[in-house]
Scaffold this motif. Structure first.
Motif, PDB file in Angstrom:
ATOM      1  N   GLN A 126       0.737  -1.193   0.116  1.00 35.00           N
ATOM      2  CA  GLN A 126      -0.027   0.108   0.066  1.00 35.00           C
ATOM      3  C   GLN A 126       0.946   1.408  -0.069  1.00 35.00           C
ATOM      4  N   CYS A 127       0.653   2.249  -0.883  1.00 31.49           N
ATOM      5  CA  CYS A 127       1.465   3.234  -1.265  1.00 31.49           C
ATOM      6  C   CYS A 127       0.705   4.249  -1.800  1.00 31.49           C
ATOM      7  N   GLY A 128       1.113   5.627  -1.436  1.00 27.44           N
ATOM      8  CA  GLY A 128       0.416   6.971  -2.296  1.00 27.44           C
ATOM      9  C   GLY A 128       1.416   7.876  -2.698  1.00 27.44           C
ATOM     10  N   ILE A 129       1.140   8.781  -3.793  1.00 26.42           N
ATOM     11  CA  ILE A 129       2.131   9.557  -4.201  1.00 26.42           C
ATOM     12  C   ILE A 129       1.421  10.902  -4.217  1.00 26.42           C
ATOM     13  N   GLY A 130       2.023  11.862  -3.543  1.00 23.70           N
ATOM     14  CA  GLY A 130       1.490  13.239  -3.550  1.00 23.70           C
ATOM     15  C   GLY A 130       2.090  14.269  -2.656  1.00 23.70           C
ATOM     16  N   ASP A 131       1.780  15.332  -2.394  1.00 20.73           N
ATOM     17  CA  ASP A 131       2.247  16.459  -1.467  1.00 20.73           C
ATOM     18  C   ASP A 131       1.882  16.306  -0.160  1.00 20.73           C
ATOM     19  N   MET A 132       3.025  15.943   0.577  1.00 14.66           N
ATOM     20  CA  MET A 132       2.850  15.972   2.190  1.00 14.66           C
ATOM     21  C   MET A 132       3.569  17.001   2.847  1.00 14.66           C
ATOM     22  N   THR A 133       4.589  17.607   2.330  1.00  7.18           N
ATOM     23  CA  THR A 133       5.359  18.289   2.917  1.00  7.18           C
ATOM     24  C   THR A 133       5.185  19.923   2.431  1.00  7.18           C
ATOM     25  N   GLY A 134       4.404  20.363   1.346  1.00  7.01           N
ATOM     26  CA  GLY A 134       4.349  21.564   0.952  1.00  7.01           C
ATOM     27  C   GLY A 134       5.275  22.128  -0.103  1.00  7.01           C
ATOM     28  N   ASP A 135       6.372  21.254  -0.518  1.00  5.34           N
ATOM     29  CA  ASP A 135       6.961  21.581  -1.828  1.00  5.34           C
ATOM     30  C   ASP A 135       6.504  21.308  -3.102  1.00  5.34           C
ATOM     31  N   PRO A 136       6.993  21.776  -4.129  1.00  6.46           N
ATOM     32  CA  PRO A 136       6.313  21.504  -5.362  1.00  6.46           C
ATOM     33  C   PRO A 136       6.478  20.011  -5.846  1.00  6.46           C
TER      34      PRO A 136
END
Length: 237
Positions: A126-136
């Motif tokens: 199980q894995c997700g990709i996306g913004d979690m830290t606020g950078d581009p």
């Protein structure tokens, strides 16, 4: 009397001749003027200037400005998103991040697994990709299972920050003993939030069973993944 009429006729003839001669001269002047005007070459048409300041080719039309290369879009040189496959050989624990259920020291996965001091850590699918830290650059959130040698199988979450295309462990959370993860997703609205679905139990239920399907929302706060809220639904294996 006849001589007088003769002079009169002669005078009228002279006057008529003068008038005809004058008219002929006027016609010649007009024709010459027209010929002279027609023989003058036409002035060239003014050339148009392009938006770049270059002159056109005398056709009087503005030349089209070359279009921008579609492959040179803003941001095309920025770092790409992490991939779930990268996590299989990523660092998992360092001096900046300590996993809740792992032993001390630096830990890095090799083909999705680490083993030491009687502890086995395995990366879950199980894995997700996306913004979690606020950078581009898009980050990654993955699930892990920590087996300590007894009956305990502790599941957890790890956020990997995207550091120029390299996954760097940034935050973690423990989900508890025998709480397998079903799915991980990172939404773009609202940003910097991960939705995690996992199986768990009520406070009065035995530890060996799972009775609830929990959907929890997490965000990164410092080195921790903090749960914002969750909802439960009954689950029957």
């Amino acid at each position: 009397m006849n001589r007088s009429r003769g002079w009169t006729r002669r005078g009228a003839w002279l006057i008529a001749s003068a008038v005809l001669a004058s008219a002929a001269v006027g016609c010649k002047d007009t024709a010459d003027a027209g010929k002279s005007a027609g023989s003058k070459p036409p002035e060239p048409a003014a050339s148009a200037e392009t938006p770049d300041g270059d002159k056109g080719k005398g056709d009087g039309k503005e030349s089209a400005k070359p279009s921008q290369d579609a492959s040179k879009k803003p941001g095309s040189g920025s770092t790409g998103a992490l991939t779930c496959d990268q996590l299989r050989n990523a660092e998992l624990q360092n001096s900046s991040l300590r996993l809740p259920d792992a032993p001390e020291g630096t830990i890095a996965l090799t083909d999705g697994r680490w083993e030491g001091d009687g502890v086995v850590i395995e990366l879950q699918p199980q894995c997700g990709i996306g913004d979690m830290t606020g950078d581009p650059a898009a980050d990654a959130v993955g699930a892990i299972k920590v087996t300590t040698g007894g009956t305990g199988k502790f599941y957890g979450l790890v956020t990997w920050r995207n550091d120029a295309g390299t996954p760097v462990p940034a935050a973690a959370a423990s989900l508890g003993d025998r709480t397998p993860v079903v799915s991980v997703g990172i939404s773009s609205a609202p940003p910097k939030q991960a939705t995690v679905v996992y199986l768990t139990r009520g406070d009065s239920d035995p530890a060996a069973v799972v009775t609830l399907r929990r959907t929890a929302v997490y965000q990164v706060t410092g080195p921790a993944m903090v749960e914002l809220h969750h909802s439960d639904a009954p689950y029957t294996p």
